[in-house]
Design a protein around this motif. Sequence first.
Motif, PDB file in Angstrom:
ATOM      1  N   PRO B 146      -3.057   4.776 -22.649  1.00 27.74           N
ATOM      2  CA  PRO B 146      -1.966   4.787 -21.666  1.00 27.74           C
ATOM      3  C   PRO B 146      -2.369   4.375 -20.255  1.00 27.74           C
ATOM      4  O   PRO B 146      -1.700   4.736 -19.295  1.00 27.74           O
ATOM      5  CB  PRO B 146      -1.516   6.258 -21.695  1.00 27.74           C
ATOM      6  N   LEU B 147      -3.450   3.624 -20.133  1.00 26.71           N
ATOM      7  CA  LEU B 147      -3.883   3.225 -18.785  1.00 26.71           C
ATOM      8  C   LEU B 147      -3.226   1.904 -18.393  1.00 26.71           C
ATOM      9  O   LEU B 147      -3.485   0.864 -18.995  1.00 26.71           O
ATOM     10  CB  LEU B 147      -5.404   3.057 -18.759  1.00 26.71           C
ATOM     11  N   VAL B 148      -2.333   1.960 -17.469  1.00 25.82           N
ATOM     12  CA  VAL B 148      -1.664   0.737 -17.013  1.00 25.82           C
ATOM     13  C   VAL B 148      -1.822   0.644 -15.487  1.00 25.82           C
ATOM     14  O   VAL B 148      -1.434   1.562 -14.763  1.00 25.82           O
ATOM     15  CB  VAL B 148      -0.161   0.744 -17.382  1.00 25.82           C
ATOM     16  N   THR B 149      -2.427  -0.431 -15.044  1.00 26.55           N
ATOM     17  CA  THR B 149      -2.612  -0.606 -13.594  1.00 26.55           C
ATOM     18  C   THR B 149      -1.356  -1.250 -13.012  1.00 26.55           C
ATOM     19  O   THR B 149      -0.805  -2.178 -13.601  1.00 26.55           O
ATOM     20  CB  THR B 149      -3.808  -1.547 -13.330  1.00 26.55           C
ATOM     21  N   GLN B 150      -0.956  -0.745 -11.887  1.00 27.63           N
ATOM     22  CA  GLN B 150       0.207  -1.350 -11.201  1.00 27.63           C
ATOM     23  C   GLN B 150      -0.300  -2.140  -9.998  1.00 27.63           C
ATOM     24  O   GLN B 150      -0.925  -1.567  -9.101  1.00 27.63           O
ATOM     25  CB  GLN B 150       1.154  -0.262 -10.703  1.00 27.63           C
ATOM     26  N   ASN B 151      -0.060  -3.448 -10.031  1.00 27.87           N
ATOM     27  CA  ASN B 151      -0.365  -4.239  -8.826  1.00 27.87           C
ATOM     28  C   ASN B 151       0.906  -4.235  -7.992  1.00 27.87           C
ATOM     29  O   ASN B 151       1.894  -4.878  -8.350  1.00 27.87           O
ATOM     30  CB  ASN B 151      -0.726  -5.675  -9.205  1.00 27.87           C
ATOM     31  N   ILE B 152       0.849  -3.480  -6.922  1.00 27.35           N
ATOM     32  CA  ILE B 152       2.090  -3.297  -6.153  1.00 27.35           C
ATOM     33  C   ILE B 152       2.139  -4.236  -4.950  1.00 27.35           C
ATOM     34  O   ILE B 152       1.206  -4.291  -4.158  1.00 27.35           O
ATOM     35  CB  ILE B 152       2.245  -1.844  -5.672  1.00 27.35           C
ATOM     36  N   THR B 153       3.234  -4.970  -4.859  1.00 29.09           N
ATOM     37  CA  THR B 153       3.498  -5.753  -3.650  1.00 29.09           C
ATOM     38  C   THR B 153       4.683  -5.091  -2.955  1.00 29.09           C
ATOM     39  O   THR B 153       5.781  -5.020  -3.520  1.00 29.09           O
ATOM     40  CB  THR B 153       3.870  -7.211  -4.012  1.00 29.09           C
ATOM     41  N   TYR B 154       4.416  -4.559  -1.763  1.00 31.21           N
ATOM     42  CA  TYR B 154       5.521  -3.978  -1.010  1.00 31.21           C
ATOM     43  C   TYR B 154       6.239  -5.103  -0.284  1.00 31.21           C
ATOM     44  O   TYR B 154       5.685  -5.723   0.622  1.00 31.21           O
ATOM     45  CB  TYR B 154       5.015  -2.920  -0.030  1.00 31.21           C
ATOM     46  N   VAL B 155       7.433  -5.380  -0.749  1.00 32.47           N
ATOM     47  CA  VAL B 155       8.221  -6.447  -0.118  1.00 32.47           C
ATOM     48  C   VAL B 155       8.530  -6.061   1.330  1.00 32.47           C
ATOM     49  O   VAL B 155       8.483  -6.879   2.239  1.00 32.47           O
ATOM     50  CB  VAL B 155       9.512  -6.683  -0.928  1.00 32.47           C
ATOM     51  N   TYR B 156       8.842  -4.774   1.501  1.00 32.10           N
ATOM     52  CA  TYR B 156       9.049  -4.231   2.855  1.00 32.10           C
ATOM     53  C   TYR B 156       8.342  -2.888   2.947  1.00 32.10           C
ATOM     54  O   TYR B 156       8.286  -2.149   1.968  1.00 32.10           O
ATOM     55  CB  TYR B 156      10.540  -3.989   3.132  1.00 32.10           C
ATOM     56  N   GLY B 157       7.870  -2.601   4.140  1.00 30.24           N
ATOM     57  CA  GLY B 157       7.386  -1.246   4.440  1.00 30.24           C
ATOM     58  C   GLY B 157       6.048  -0.892   3.845  1.00 30.24           C
ATOM     59  O   GLY B 157       5.767   0.295   3.649  1.00 30.24           O
ATOM     60  N   GLY B 158       5.225  -1.901   3.560  1.00 29.25           N
ATOM     61  CA  GLY B 158       3.914  -1.618   2.991  1.00 29.25           C
ATOM     62  C   GLY B 158       3.079  -0.717   3.872  1.00 29.25           C
ATOM     63  O   GLY B 158       2.394   0.171   3.403  1.00 29.25           O
ATOM     64  N   GLU B 159       3.191  -0.927   5.183  1.00 27.04           N
ATOM     65  CA  GLU B 159       2.391  -0.121   6.104  1.00 27.04           C
ATOM     66  C   GLU B 159       3.211   1.021   6.685  1.00 27.04           C
ATOM     67  O   GLU B 159       2.724   1.770   7.531  1.00 27.04           O
ATOM     68  CB  GLU B 159       1.892  -0.991   7.270  1.00 27.04           C
ATOM     69  N   ALA B 160       4.465   1.103   6.247  1.00 25.04           N
ATOM     70  CA  ALA B 160       5.345   2.100   6.868  1.00 25.04           C
ATOM     71  C   ALA B 160       4.910   3.508   6.527  1.00 25.04           C
ATOM     72  O   ALA B 160       4.577   3.819   5.389  1.00 25.04           O
ATOM     73  CB  ALA B 160       6.783   1.878   6.408  1.00 25.04           C
ATOM     74  N   GLY B 161       4.945   4.347   7.557  1.00 24.91           N
ATOM     75  CA  GLY B 161       4.680   5.763   7.344  1.00 24.91           C
ATOM     76  C   GLY B 161       5.992   6.507   7.202  1.00 24.91           C
ATOM     77  O   GLY B 161       7.067   5.887   7.264  1.00 24.91           O
ATOM     78  N   PHE B 162       5.909   7.805   7.062  1.00 25.57           N
ATOM     79  CA  PHE B 162       7.108   8.614   6.894  1.00 25.57           C
ATOM     80  C   PHE B 162       8.049   8.446   8.090  1.00 25.57           C
ATOM     81  O   PHE B 162       9.256   8.304   7.933  1.00 25.57           O
ATOM     82  CB  PHE B 162       6.719  10.089   6.726  1.00 25.57           C
ATOM     83  N   MET B 163       7.476   8.422   9.298  1.00 22.51           N
ATOM     84  CA  MET B 163       8.312   8.348  10.512  1.00 22.51           C
ATOM     85  C   MET B 163       9.072   7.019  10.613  1.00 22.51           C
ATOM     86  O   MET B 163      10.172   6.974  11.149  1.00 22.51           O
ATOM     87  CB  MET B 163       7.470   8.564  11.768  1.00 22.51           C
ATOM     88  N   ASP B 164       8.444   5.931  10.110  1.00 16.60           N
ATOM     89  CA  ASP B 164       9.130   4.632  10.167  1.00 16.60           C
ATOM     90  C   ASP B 164      10.446   4.690   9.392  1.00 16.60           C
ATOM     91  O   ASP B 164      11.445   4.123   9.798  1.00 16.60           O
ATOM     92  CB  ASP B 164       8.239   3.531   9.576  1.00 16.60           C
TER      93      ASP B 164
END
Lengths: 238, 358
Positions: B146-164
């Motif tokens: 069950p090991l599946v790697t997710q290559n995630i591309t954040y279209v928006y908000g990749g660097e966004a923190g909770f406050m953003d």
Amino acid sequence: MTAVIGRGLVKSYGRVRALDGLDIRIEYNEIYGLIGPNGSGKSTFIKSLLGIVKLDKGELFALGRRAPSKQLLRDVGYMPQEPALYSNMSVEDNLVFFGKLYGVPRLREAVEEIISLLRLEEKRKELVESLSGGMQRRVSLGVALLHKPKLLLLDEPTVGIDPLLRAELWDYLRRATKEMEATILITTHYMDEARRCDRIGFIMNGRMLSEGRPEELARKVGTEDLEEAYVRYVRGGK
Amino acid sequence: MLAFTIAWRVFKSLRNDKRTIALIVIAPVLIMIVFGFAFAGDLKGVRLIVVSKDPLLAPEMIAMHIDGEMFKVEPMEDPALAEREVREGRAWAAVVIPQDFSLRAREGRASVQLYVDRSNVLAADRITAEIAGSFSSLARSFGLRPLVTQNITYVYGGEAGFMDAFMPGVVSIAIFFLSIFLTLVSFVVERRSHTLYRLYATPVRELDIVLGYSLAFSIIAAFQVVELFTVSILLFEVKVRGNILYAIAAGSLLAVSGVNLGLLLSGLVRNEAQAPQVMPMVTLPSILLSGVFWPIEAIPELVRPLSYLVPPTYAIEAIRAIVIKGWGITEIGRELGILALFASIFMLMSVMALRRRD
């Protein structure tokens, strides 16, 4: 010529009938005193002329127009029982604000004239909330007079005003009827003021008991004293 | 003990204050219901695009392993189109399954490509975790590791923190709340001090009163937006990607709705002291239904239509898009249009309310 005419005016607040078929006639260029106990319908009549309250029934005309109307209000000055001013604004700013709403031409001059007439020179920059009750009423009167109205509606204007200013105010009202050809409707409890009116109307439970010149009304009930006449009319009205 | 006398006096006064009694009885229930609906629910009906290049793995098969309540799976052929759906705000996430997924899964080296809109940090992280779980379950169902790697591309908000993600909600709610409250108090004072009746006795029209108040408070709101953005940037290091002028426009339009709602509410209260009593009835549902914390998709379907009836929903959406996605007028035009529509409707209602006389 009739400045204000009301026929069969009816206004109820729930079960209370504030106006109960009131008939009234005020001639041009006169000072008309509406005299009656508290709750007799004096203020309701004034408010219906201004459109602040809506009549249930009856016909009302003022200065040749059906009342109330926004057009009419340009020519009407109103001083309510309460000061009805912006307490956190200065005397001068209140006058300027209302002057702008009425579209007073040469507003600065008009404000100066009112400040001088009502002896408000020293208080002009002060906030209304810092003034005494009597002084606030002066400012309120100033707002009503500012645009030199053709019809002036004064709801108990002299309550809380010192005798000297009262005398001056009456001189001014008398002058206003002559020079500005203004018609004045005043409600009051003071019989000495009622005597100064050209004509008065005794009102009770929203109905007109009698209208006429002060001395005529007194004579009708067999007295020379207006105060005594008022008591007799009111007791008879009950 | 005089304390009993004081308490007796409080109850005696309360007996004649029906509004306060109603608040005491209704408010706690309302708060519980609204908070319950807004926070207890999980995400539902989130649009997820699935592109499968693996001939052994049809999107329908994948859908069986994905939480059907949380996701509305939509198969697509082209990965570029799938990414565009996310980029243009029509889907929260897209998964692209490579051709050799099944093959690599046998070796425990499977991976998927994920495109995620992270403009709502909380929601995006929840979505990502859920998708990871779904693919592990899928691999397990084939008897694979069950090991599946997710290559995630954040279209928006990749660097966004909770406050953003949180700040646009705070900006909108602060402006909405303050414009309602300030107008409510101002109008109660206008009525109590009889200046409103004096205004009625002048040639000023009701429309002028409404427009005047709306204009004043939309200018105040513009100032507040700048103030709130400055604090967010300097104190909480929020990174604003778009143009603050659009946020000012959204804030000012929201304030016009708030002003007129305040004006309408002023008819329900008799004095300044009663003003705070009616506030929670309007502001609480607005805060919780408008997606400040959690996206609207997390609100139960039964209540969700109400979310679309509260103006802050659109201001939050617009300001979040400006802050995190860097969107401009063409992308947030719909939200600004709806805010303008709300403002116009509330203004019309205010004029009608002022025209109503005793």
